[in-house]
Structure formats: structure tokens, C-alpha cells
Design an enzyme around this catalytic site. Sequence first.
Site, PDB file in Angstrom:
ATOM      1  N   HIS A  10      -2.683  -1.833  -4.284  1.00 47.95           N
ATOM      2  CA  HIS A  10      -4.147  -1.790  -4.307  1.00 47.95           C
ATOM      3  C   HIS A  10      -4.611  -0.346  -4.245  1.00 47.95           C
ATOM      4  CE1 HIS A  10      -4.292  -2.321   0.401  1.00 47.95           C
ATOM      5  NE2 HIS A  10      -3.785  -1.174   0.045  1.00 47.95           N
ATOM      6  N   SER A  20       0.820  -1.200   0.000  1.00 52.11           N
ATOM      7  CA  SER A  20       0.000   0.000   0.000  1.00 52.11           C
ATOM      8  C   SER A  20       0.863   1.264   0.000  1.00 52.11           C
ATOM      9  CB  SER A  20      -0.960  -0.053   1.194  1.00 52.11           C
ATOM     10  OG  SER A  20      -1.972   0.908   1.085  1.00 52.11           O
TER      11      SER A  20
END
Length: 198
Positions: free
Chosen positions: A119, A94
Site C-alpha cells: 500500500h 508495508s
Amino acid sequence: MTGKEDNDACVLHDKSLKLVLKSRSIVIAGEITKDVSRLFQEKILLLEALDFKKPIFVYIDSEGGDIDAGFAIFNMIRFVKPKVFTVGVGLVASAAALIFLAAKLENRFSLPFARYLLHQPLSGFKGVATDIEIYTNELNKVKKELNNIISKETGQKISKIEKDTDRDFWLDSSAAKKYGLVFEVVETKYQLEEFISA
């Protein structure tokens, strides 16, 4: 904290800072927060002030966290004069993956069993409908910025990045190299130094 605990914490901080100065290395481990970002900025600016001609190494093992804190660290890595190398040592997920990409491709390395997660930014926002709409619009802007950075830094088409990051997209170190996240996978500091000096 007792007086002794305060003193022990200060001694530990001093030893940690001396190690940072000597090795020119900064470790980002655990959740990325505003405090982590602030400490990182202080350390990287200090290392730049001490010697802007010597490289700085950033070792990353983080599940991600505050995306704004991640962007602040990303910005500082690109802002300072010294060449910065990022090394994935464990989980690089992330916001941590964003930080990892702040270094140029040839300055991004991975240890063998590091894992990478890309993501879309996560949201736990709650509130009235109009506030949720405003927040969603802002989140979509951040998502677009992240996808553009990943595309630019990996050489992957934006359409592929959008598809890949729509859900959790995991890569091991060799897959991350093929994807363009990682320049080279190294097992030892000696190997890293060989690539740097080549």
C-alpha cells in the site's frame, strides 16, 4: 530493572547473538522502528565481517512501521557482499514488504501461509498548512520511490503498481508468487536448501 533482570537480559542477548552467528539468520518481527533497523544493521555487518562468502537469511514477520527504517534495512541488504535470502514467514506488510524486495527475485521465498500487503505510505502528520504541504510532497516522493521499486522487482507495469497500491492490496503466498514478489513457496528448510543449492 534489577541486577538479576539485567543479567538475564544480557544472557538472553548473548544466546540470541550466538544463534545469529551460527545460523547466519536474522529475524525481523513486529513493528519496524529505528532500533530494529540499527540492530539489523549491526547483525548483518557482523555476519559480513565473519564470512562474506556465506549467505545470510532474513526471516520476516512484520506489520511494517517506519518507512525510513525500512529503507535503511533495504539499503544494507543490498550494500553487503554476502548473498541475502529473504523469507516471508507470517505477515509481510508495508515497510516489511519493501525489505522483503531487497533480495533478488531468485532469493525471495515464502512459507505457505505468509501474507503480503502492499500500500502507499501512511501519514499521521499534523501541523500548520505549509508544513503539511511540505510533508505531503515528501510523502509523494516516497510513494513514487516505493512504486518504482515494486515495479522493478516484480516486473509489473508501474501503472498497475500505482493502481494496486492506492489502497491495501493483499496477496497470499501463491498470489505473491504469481505477482512476482516471491520466487518460490516452500514448506520446509530442506526445500529452501534444495532451491539454494540447485
